[in-house]
Design an enzyme around this catalytic site. Sequence first.
Site, PDB file in Angstrom:
ATOM      1  N   ARG A  22       0.817  -1.221   0.000  1.00  0.00           N
ATOM      2  CA  ARG A  22       0.000   0.000   0.000  1.00  0.00           C
ATOM      3  C   ARG A  22       0.853   1.276   0.000  1.00  0.00           C
ATOM      4  O   ARG A  22       0.299   2.372  -0.055  1.00  0.00           O
ATOM      5  CB  ARG A  22      -0.952  -0.005   1.197  1.00  0.00           C
ATOM      6  CG  ARG A  22      -1.914  -1.205   1.195  1.00  0.00           C
ATOM      7  CD  ARG A  22      -3.126  -0.966   2.046  1.00  0.00           C
ATOM      8  NE  ARG A  22      -3.825   0.238   1.610  1.00  0.00           N
ATOM      9  CZ  ARG A  22      -4.781   0.832   2.289  1.00  0.00           C
ATOM     10  NH1 ARG A  22      -5.171   0.315   3.437  1.00  0.00           N
ATOM     11  NH2 ARG A  22      -5.348   1.929   1.845  1.00  0.00           N
ATOM     12  N   ARG A  38      -0.114  -2.617  11.533  1.00  0.00           N
ATOM     13  CA  ARG A  38       0.181  -1.616  10.499  1.00  0.00           C
ATOM     14  C   ARG A  38       0.968  -0.410  11.020  1.00  0.00           C
ATOM     15  O   ARG A  38       1.689   0.241  10.262  1.00  0.00           O
ATOM     16  CB  ARG A  38      -1.116  -1.114   9.873  1.00  0.00           C
ATOM     17  CG  ARG A  38      -1.967  -2.198   9.237  1.00  0.00           C
ATOM     18  CD  ARG A  38      -1.275  -2.837   8.051  1.00  0.00           C
ATOM     19  NE  ARG A  38      -2.055  -3.925   7.503  1.00  0.00           N
ATOM     20  CZ  ARG A  38      -3.031  -3.777   6.627  1.00  0.00           C
ATOM     21  NH1 ARG A  38      -3.339  -2.583   6.185  1.00  0.00           N
ATOM     22  NH2 ARG A  38      -3.692  -4.825   6.178  1.00  0.00           N
ATOM     23  N   HIS A  58      -7.456  -2.021  12.726  1.00  0.00           N
ATOM     24  CA  HIS A  58      -7.008  -0.665  13.072  1.00  0.00           C
ATOM     25  C   HIS A  58      -7.685  -0.188  14.358  1.00  0.00           C
ATOM     26  O   HIS A  58      -8.758  -0.681  14.720  1.00  0.00           O
ATOM     27  CB  HIS A  58      -7.409   0.324  11.957  1.00  0.00           C
ATOM     28  CG  HIS A  58      -6.637   0.202  10.693  1.00  0.00           C
ATOM     29  ND1 HIS A  58      -7.232   0.042   9.470  1.00  0.00           N
ATOM     30  CD2 HIS A  58      -5.300   0.236  10.465  1.00  0.00           C
ATOM     31  CE1 HIS A  58      -6.297  -0.008   8.524  1.00  0.00           C
ATOM     32  NE2 HIS A  58      -5.121   0.100   9.109  1.00  0.00           N
ATOM     33  N   CYS A  92     -12.723   4.613   6.396  1.00  0.00           N
ATOM     34  CA  CYS A  92     -11.600   4.275   5.503  1.00  0.00           C
ATOM     35  C   CYS A  92     -11.722   4.903   4.122  1.00  0.00           C
ATOM     36  O   CYS A  92     -10.718   5.094   3.438  1.00  0.00           O
ATOM     37  CB  CYS A  92     -11.517   2.776   5.263  1.00  0.00           C
ATOM     38  SG  CYS A  92     -11.961   1.772   6.632  1.00  0.00           S
TER      39      CYS A  92
END
Length: 261
Positions: free
Chosen positions: A85, A130, A160, A247
């Site tokens: 990403r 992450r 998350h 998101c």
Amino acid sequence: MKIALTRPVSPSLARCELTHMARAPIDVARAAAQHAAYEECLRALGCDVRPLPAAPGHPDAVFVEDTAVVFDELAVITRPGAASRRAETGAAAEALAALRPLRYIEAPGTVDGGDVLAVERTVFVGLSTRTNAEGAAQLARALEPHGYAVRTLAVSSCLHLKSAATAAAPGTVLLNPGWVDAGAFRAFERIDVDPAEPLGANALNAGAAVVYAAAFARTRDRLQRHGLTVRTVEMDELAKAEGAVTCCSLLFASHGATATS
Ligand code: CIR
């Protein structure tokens, strides 16, 4: 007036990153239709929706929240935790350069925007698969001079921090107490998800209303009982890619500091 940066659903969405979910077939056209309805919902709430250029080779590009964190005073371009990403951030940087002074998370730091939750002047940073401690420290160095208090929180049961807690309204946190230390938010008003809806803690405060996934009707009722105006959107196809309402946009005030101020 709020600006909402969005990015089209990629035709390669089915090759998205997945962490806590099993891969299920994704109907990309249906995901794109849900995304279009989400953008329309934001427009109807008065947001200036600005789609970033399509990125067909980046399966997760629609989840633009992870590529930057925007405050009134500056924007921080992230370095996403998933290597696949990292190239997504350039488009956000290009769009934000005219709107805010930019800072960048540098290696070995990693931050996904989905791990950064601002509640008034406190910025909670989830340490997850992450986002690492170095990334959180860089974020703190960027934000503390502007008067933000930065706090880290462990995130292990979900992707998350914002899978577990979001600011549904100013000073009001919607959370799943099974996935995050609820005590960290004791200074704020708290709404728990309905126990039957563990994935329901992700809500997008769009100012005029809370944008919320239609799938979580019981938690929606809780939001409404707290006096919040809720606009529901169908997100189930995007949810198969582990995405939720926050998101799919970078939502921020149009009146922040410009790059030259
Ligand atoms: C990923 O794993 O990176 C994407 N499939 C989903 C990202 C969702 N983003 C977010 O919650 N902020």
